[in-house]
Design a protein around this motif. Sequence first.
Motif, PDB file in Angstrom:
ATOM      1  N   UNK A   1       0.778  -1.231   0.000  1.00  0.00           N
ATOM      2  CA  UNK A   1       0.000   0.000   0.000  1.00  0.00           C
ATOM      3  C   UNK A   1       0.808   1.278   0.000  1.00  0.00           C
ATOM      4  N   UNK A   2       2.128   1.189  -0.144  1.00  0.00           N
ATOM      5  CA  UNK A   2       2.979   2.377  -0.130  1.00  0.00           C
ATOM      6  C   UNK A   2       2.910   3.106  -1.463  1.00  0.00           C
ATOM      7  N   UNK A   3       2.736   4.418  -1.398  1.00  0.00           N
ATOM      8  CA  UNK A   3       2.698   5.208  -2.638  1.00  0.00           C
ATOM      9  C   UNK A   3       4.029   5.093  -3.373  1.00  0.00           C
ATOM     10  N   UNK A   4       3.964   4.965  -4.687  1.00  0.00           N
ATOM     11  CA  UNK A   4       5.157   4.725  -5.477  1.00  0.00           C
ATOM     12  C   UNK A   4       5.956   6.004  -5.717  1.00  0.00           C
ATOM     13  N   UNK A   5       7.258   5.864  -5.739  1.00  0.00           N
ATOM     14  CA  UNK A   5       8.160   6.909  -6.229  1.00  0.00           C
ATOM     15  C   UNK A   5       8.481   6.578  -7.684  1.00  0.00           C
ATOM     16  N   UNK A   6       9.410   7.317  -8.289  1.00  0.00           N
ATOM     17  CA  UNK A   6       9.763   6.992  -9.673  1.00  0.00           C
ATOM     18  C   UNK A   6      10.428   5.621  -9.761  1.00  0.00           C
ATOM     19  N   UNK A   7      11.144   5.205  -8.701  1.00  0.00           N
ATOM     20  CA  UNK A   7      11.740   3.866  -8.711  1.00  0.00           C
ATOM     21  C   UNK A   7      10.655   2.805  -8.752  1.00  0.00           C
ATOM     22  N   UNK A   8       9.644   2.959  -7.907  1.00  0.00           N
ATOM     23  CA  UNK A   8       8.551   1.997  -7.887  1.00  0.00           C
ATOM     24  C   UNK A   8       7.763   1.977  -9.184  1.00  0.00           C
ATOM     25  N   UNK A   9       7.575   3.148  -9.778  1.00  0.00           N
ATOM     26  CA  UNK A   9       6.839   3.217 -11.043  1.00  0.00           C
ATOM     27  C   UNK A   9       7.586   2.476 -12.148  1.00  0.00           C
ATOM     28  N   UNK A  10       8.871   2.755 -12.286  1.00  0.00           N
ATOM     29  CA  UNK A  10       9.635   2.082 -13.332  1.00  0.00           C
ATOM     30  C   UNK A  10       9.716   0.585 -13.051  1.00  0.00           C
TER      31      UNK A  10
END
Length: 337
Positions: free
Chosen positions: A90-99
């Motif tokens: 449930x953690x909001x994504x950063x650009x690392x998570x998005x990629x």
Amino acid sequence: MSEESAAKRLKTNKTIGTHNGTFHCDEALAVFMLRLTDTYKNADVTRTRDPALLDTCDIVVDVGAVYEPEKLRYDHHQRGFTEIFGYGFGTKLSSAGLIYKHYGKEIIASQLGLTLDDPKVEILWLKMYREFIEALDGIDNGVLQYPQELAPAYRNKTDLSSRVGWLNPAWNEPMDSNTVNALFQKASDLAGSEFLNRLHYYGKSWLPARDIVAAGLESRFNVHPSGQIILFDTFAPWKEHIYELEKQQGIAEEQKAIYVIYPDETGGNWRVQAVSISPDSFVSRKPLPEPWRGMRDDELSKISGVPECIFVHSSGFIGGNKTKEGALEMARKGLTF
């Protein structure tokens, strides 16, 4: 290669856009991960906040206030952004998570020589998010790891996000774009090397251990009628696998493992270890008996009634014996103590 050919090659390179100025772990890793894909493996990087320059890039991460995968725009700073990884996270994504969410499976398959539809890819994709990426997402988005009213017992500035942050120039050091861009590349390599090291460990060491643990769980009733003692004839990292496999198999509480027996991979002896109540807990489901704790050698053998004992830790979470049968007997006695 002629200058004309070199210029032509450079013009065909893809360009990854990200912001300039102070860099962070999320975009440093995002850029590294993109360069692991076939599409962006030779990509240049443009660090800017100029919308006109960003519009010339093939893909943009961590800047631009747009998250539209179909347009290859992956920012997370804009108002209303709520994207998460899913699958229970449930953690909001950063650009690392998005990629990672969009390209992670391709990267894992490529790095480990697997096909995209291999079930191992999804296991590792979720494992790497849980163990590596999610913390970077949480730190970059300011998501607290524990309730705010709890004060930390000590400071930790040695995590990957902190180490990347320390690579930025200090206030009284040069901050021209060439200097900062070179440091950004250093940060990207740092984050990326740790990502690959972790991926290769999980893919080549952690995941193969799963089969060993599964076999141990299946045969545990042959070791003890309670099913609460698991025996491994070969050492393998077993802790996380036990909890996940117990959950997957719906093992009843009274049949869950209490002790695990395995060979000491360096000393030629055997270990009996109490299973903790959860992967991150120091509390055991049933520690080894209190009278044994902190005892060693002949004294321990006399108190326990088990020959060839070596030690029992003062907390009772682990003990040692010179033989497999001795370690098994320590476990059997531990169950009934």
